[in-house]
Design an enzyme around this catalytic site. Structure first.
Site, PDB file in Angstrom:
ATOM      1  N   LYS A  18       0.837  -1.213   0.000  1.00 36.18           N
ATOM      2  CA  LYS A  18       0.000   0.000   0.000  1.00 36.18           C
ATOM      3  C   LYS A  18       0.862   1.250   0.000  1.00 36.18           C
ATOM      4  O   LYS A  18       2.031   1.248   0.421  1.00 36.18           O
ATOM      5  CB  LYS A  18      -0.956   0.028   1.195  1.00 36.18           C
ATOM      6  CG  LYS A  18      -0.311   0.052   2.585  1.00 36.18           C
ATOM      7  CD  LYS A  18       0.142   1.417   3.077  1.00 36.18           C
ATOM      8  CE  LYS A  18       0.853   1.341   4.427  1.00 36.18           C
ATOM      9  NZ  LYS A  18       1.580   2.553   4.797  1.00 36.18           N
ATOM     10  N   VAL A 104      11.012  -4.604   3.152  1.00 34.09           N
ATOM     11  CA  VAL A 104      10.853  -4.745   4.605  1.00 34.09           C
ATOM     12  C   VAL A 104      11.114  -3.385   5.260  1.00 34.09           C
ATOM     13  O   VAL A 104      12.060  -2.682   4.884  1.00 34.09           O
ATOM     14  CB  VAL A 104      11.861  -5.793   5.134  1.00 34.09           C
ATOM     15  CG1 VAL A 104      11.806  -5.886   6.648  1.00 34.09           C
ATOM     16  CG2 VAL A 104      11.561  -7.152   4.517  1.00 34.09           C
ATOM     17  N   GLY A 106       9.629  -0.677   4.875  1.00 33.43           N
ATOM     18  CA  GLY A 106       9.671   0.311   3.793  1.00 33.43           C
ATOM     19  C   GLY A 106       8.509   1.282   3.777  1.00 33.43           C
ATOM     20  O   GLY A 106       8.424   2.134   2.911  1.00 33.43           O
ATOM     21  N   MET A 108       5.419   0.339   3.261  1.00 28.92           N
ATOM     22  CA  MET A 108       4.433  -0.156   2.293  1.00 28.92           C
ATOM     23  C   MET A 108       3.626  -1.336   2.850  1.00 28.92           C
ATOM     24  O   MET A 108       2.954  -2.052   2.111  1.00 28.92           O
ATOM     25  CB  MET A 108       5.124  -0.545   0.986  1.00 28.92           C
ATOM     26  CG  MET A 108       5.846   0.645   0.359  1.00 28.92           C
ATOM     27  SD  MET A 108       6.263   0.347  -1.355  1.00 28.92           S
ATOM     28  CE  MET A 108       4.658   0.556  -2.125  1.00 28.92           C
ATOM     29  N   ALA A 109       3.705  -1.530   4.149  1.00 27.12           N
ATOM     30  CA  ALA A 109       2.895  -2.530   4.860  1.00 27.12           C
ATOM     31  C   ALA A 109       3.165  -3.961   4.404  1.00 27.12           C
ATOM     32  O   ALA A 109       2.250  -4.774   4.303  1.00 27.12           O
ATOM     33  CB  ALA A 109       1.403  -2.203   4.744  1.00 27.12           C
ATOM     34  N   GLY A 110       4.430  -4.273   4.174  1.00 26.67           N
ATOM     35  CA  GLY A 110       4.782  -5.621   3.738  1.00 26.67           C
ATOM     36  C   GLY A 110       4.492  -6.676   4.803  1.00 26.67           C
ATOM     37  O   GLY A 110       3.943  -7.741   4.510  1.00 26.67           O
ATOM     38  N   SER A 112       2.308  -6.432   7.182  1.00 23.40           N
ATOM     39  CA  SER A 112       0.842  -6.503   7.284  1.00 23.40           C
ATOM     40  C   SER A 112       0.274  -7.329   6.144  1.00 23.40           C
ATOM     41  O   SER A 112      -0.686  -8.087   6.326  1.00 23.40           O
ATOM     42  CB  SER A 112       0.250  -5.096   7.237  1.00 23.40           C
ATOM     43  OG  SER A 112       0.777  -4.306   8.274  1.00 23.40           O
ATOM     44  N   ALA A 113       0.850  -7.175   4.954  1.00 24.18           N
ATOM     45  CA  ALA A 113       0.398  -7.965   3.801  1.00 24.18           C
ATOM     46  C   ALA A 113       0.571  -9.455   4.086  1.00 24.18           C
ATOM     47  O   ALA A 113      -0.322 -10.263   3.820  1.00 24.18           O
ATOM     48  CB  ALA A 113       1.187  -7.564   2.550  1.00 24.18           C
ATOM     49  N   ASP A 145      -2.477  -1.812   9.758  1.00 25.21           N
ATOM     50  CA  ASP A 145      -2.582  -1.838   8.294  1.00 25.21           C
ATOM     51  C   ASP A 145      -3.077  -3.179   7.751  1.00 25.21           C
ATOM     52  O   ASP A 145      -3.251  -3.330   6.542  1.00 25.21           O
ATOM     53  CB  ASP A 145      -1.212  -1.550   7.661  1.00 25.21           C
ATOM     54  CG  ASP A 145      -0.751  -0.124   7.900  1.00 25.21           C
ATOM     55  OD1 ASP A 145      -1.613   0.749   8.125  1.00 25.21           O
ATOM     56  OD2 ASP A 145       0.467   0.106   7.859  1.00 25.21           O
TER      57      ASP A 145
HETATM   58  O1  C5P Z   1      -0.364  -1.287  14.261  1.00 25.43           O
HETATM   59  P1  C5P Z   1       1.077  -1.427  13.905  1.00 25.43           P
HETATM   60  O2  C5P Z   1       1.692  -2.628  14.561  1.00 25.43           O
HETATM   61  O3  C5P Z   1       1.354  -1.364  12.456  1.00 25.43           O
HETATM   62  O4  C5P Z   1       1.786  -0.168  14.535  1.00 25.43           O
HETATM   63  C1  C5P Z   1       3.168  -0.104  14.713  1.00 25.43           C
HETATM   64  C2  C5P Z   1       3.506   1.089  15.572  1.00 25.43           C
HETATM   65  O5  C5P Z   1       3.232   2.297  14.848  1.00 25.43           O
HETATM   66  C3  C5P Z   1       2.682   1.217  16.842  1.00 25.43           C
HETATM   67  O6  C5P Z   1       3.252   0.492  17.885  1.00 25.43           O
HETATM   68  C4  C5P Z   1       2.732   2.717  17.101  1.00 25.43           C
HETATM   69  O7  C5P Z   1       3.977   3.070  17.677  1.00 25.43           O
HETATM   70  C5  C5P Z   1       2.726   3.297  15.701  1.00 25.43           C
HETATM   71  N1  C5P Z   1       1.365   3.667  15.269  1.00 25.43           N
HETATM   72  C6  C5P Z   1       0.750   4.764  15.833  1.00 25.43           C
HETATM   73  N2  C5P Z   1      -0.502   5.119  15.437  1.00 25.43           N
HETATM   74  C7  C5P Z   1      -1.140   4.421  14.475  1.00 25.43           C
HETATM   75  C8  C5P Z   1      -0.527   3.308  13.877  1.00 25.43           C
HETATM   76  C9  C5P Z   1       0.733   2.955  14.298  1.00 25.43           C
HETATM   77  O8  C5P Z   1       1.319   5.429  16.708  1.00 25.43           O
HETATM   78  N3  C5P Z   1      -2.353   4.803  14.110  1.00 25.43           N
END
Ligand code: C5P
Length: 339
Positions: A18, A104, A106, A108-110, A112-113, A145
């Site tokens: 993404k 990785v 990057g 681009m949510a790899g 998460s994908a 993501d």
């Molecule tokens: O949800 P995810 O694991 O991708 O988030 C990684 C980190 O990014 C979270 O631990 C947080 O530090 C930060 N984050 C945030 N606010 C968001 C999404 C992510 O602060 N809406």
């Protein structure tokens, strides 16, 4: 994409990367996440996630970024598989194979994908039959993501980015992606964003009218002007070289450019394939980016590309293969990646 994607012994899900076309970062919440108003677009750069029944849980990663991906229980795809197994009371371990083209760390949510792909593929392999809503709930537990990786297309994200509403926009957009050879940690970029804004009142985030108008019109030049990312100053602060990459792309005539999510990938919007090729060659030749790739968006979210095997054995070829939007092949001199 590697031949593992057409394995007939398991189930393979193909999942897109993404770009955030707009990322408005609101105040930090009590749980440490930030309120977001974001517009995601899925682009044709994919990971393929294959799951096969096995004696024990395991994971293999192939592709140019394989060395950077953990192959233990910290891997988000493994966490996704185990989460679904626990929710559905499944006691059949799987081996997960990830054919990785999404960079990785990057932006681009790899990761998460891969989690979204593992959810979808395990659901099919085990015959769980989860509803879309149930998979989305599990996806949101795994990361902000992950729900969008399931959905794909173009969508508004609110909450911490996990509450989605599809955007009915027009247009097929051509992107040039400039990768960095050093990743950025998402929590560090959010923390830097907080530091840079420490003395400012941060309003509740809202999407911009300019972005919605641009997407409705399908006009790439308007979309280029509307691209914005509140995390960009933080990404620049942590990797100052990115500002030069962005400038180089704009100097070469991109319609718009933006750090993707928390970076460090810089995504440039161009008018067509030809301009994409020119820009990819120029960025590579200038040495601004160690690797450059092109992709179109929007593309569909996670989908199966092999049918589940029946009890009597493999079930044959791909059930469906969607349009990937991935423009493959070398686009210029040495240094450009092809996949
Ligand atoms: O949800 P995810 O694991 O991708 O988030 C990684 C980190 O990014 C979270 O631990 C947080 O530090 C930060 N984050 C945030 N606010 C968001 C999404 C992510 O602060 N809406």
């Amino acid at each position: 994409m590697s031949s593992a994607a057409i394995s007939v012994h398991g189930v393979t899900a193909r999942v897109p990367a993404k770009i955030n076309l707009e990322l408005v970062v609101g105040p930090r919440r009590a749980d440490g996440f930030h309120h977001l108003a974001t517009v995601f677009q899925a682009v044709g750069l994919h990971d393929d996630v294959t799951v096969e029944a096995a004696d024990d849980w395991g994971i293999t990663v192939n592709g140019p970024y394989a060395d950077l991906v953990p192959v233990d229980d910290t891997n988000l795809a493994m966490q996704a598989a185990r989460l679904l197994a626990s929710e559905a009371s499944i006691d059949v371990p799987v081996h997960i194979t990830i054919d990785k083209d999404i960079p990785v760390a990057g932006g681009m949510a790899g990761g998460s994908a891969d989690a979204a792909g593992a959810l979808l593929a395990c659901d099919a392999l085990w015959g769980v039959g989860s509803s879309k809503a149930a998979l989305e709930d599990l996806a949101a537990e795994l990361g902000s993501d992950v729900p969008f990786a399931l959905l794909g297309g173009t969508a508004m994200g609110s909450g911490r980015g996990d509450q989605l509403a599809p955007v009915l926009g027009r247009g097929r957009y051509h992107w040039v992606l400039a990768f960095s050879d050093v990743g950025l940690s998402t929590p560090k970029v959010y923390a830097e964003c907080d530091r840079l804004r420490a003395n400012r009142r941060v309003p509740e985030p809202a999407p911009s009218a300019a972005m919605m108008t641009a997407l409705r019109s399908g006009d790439a030049a308007s979309l280029g002007r509307a691209l914005s990312n509140d995390l960009q100053p933080a990404a620049f602060s942590l990797q100052p070289r990115l500002e030069e990459v962005l400038r180089a792309g704009m100097d070469h005539g991109a319609l718009g450019g933006i750090v993707s999510g928390s970076g460090p990938t810089v995504a440039f919007l161009v008018s067509d394939t030809e301009q994409g090729l020119d820009l990819a060659v120029a960025l590579t030749a200038s040495g601004s980016a160690p690797a450059v790739e092109r992709a179109v968006g929007p593309v569909r979210g996670a989908h199966l590309i092999t049918a589940p095997s029946g009890p009597s054995g493999p079930s044959g070829p791909r059930a469906s293969v969607g349009s990937t939007g991935h423009q493959t092949g070398h686009t210029g001199p040495a240094g450009l990646r092809s996949s």
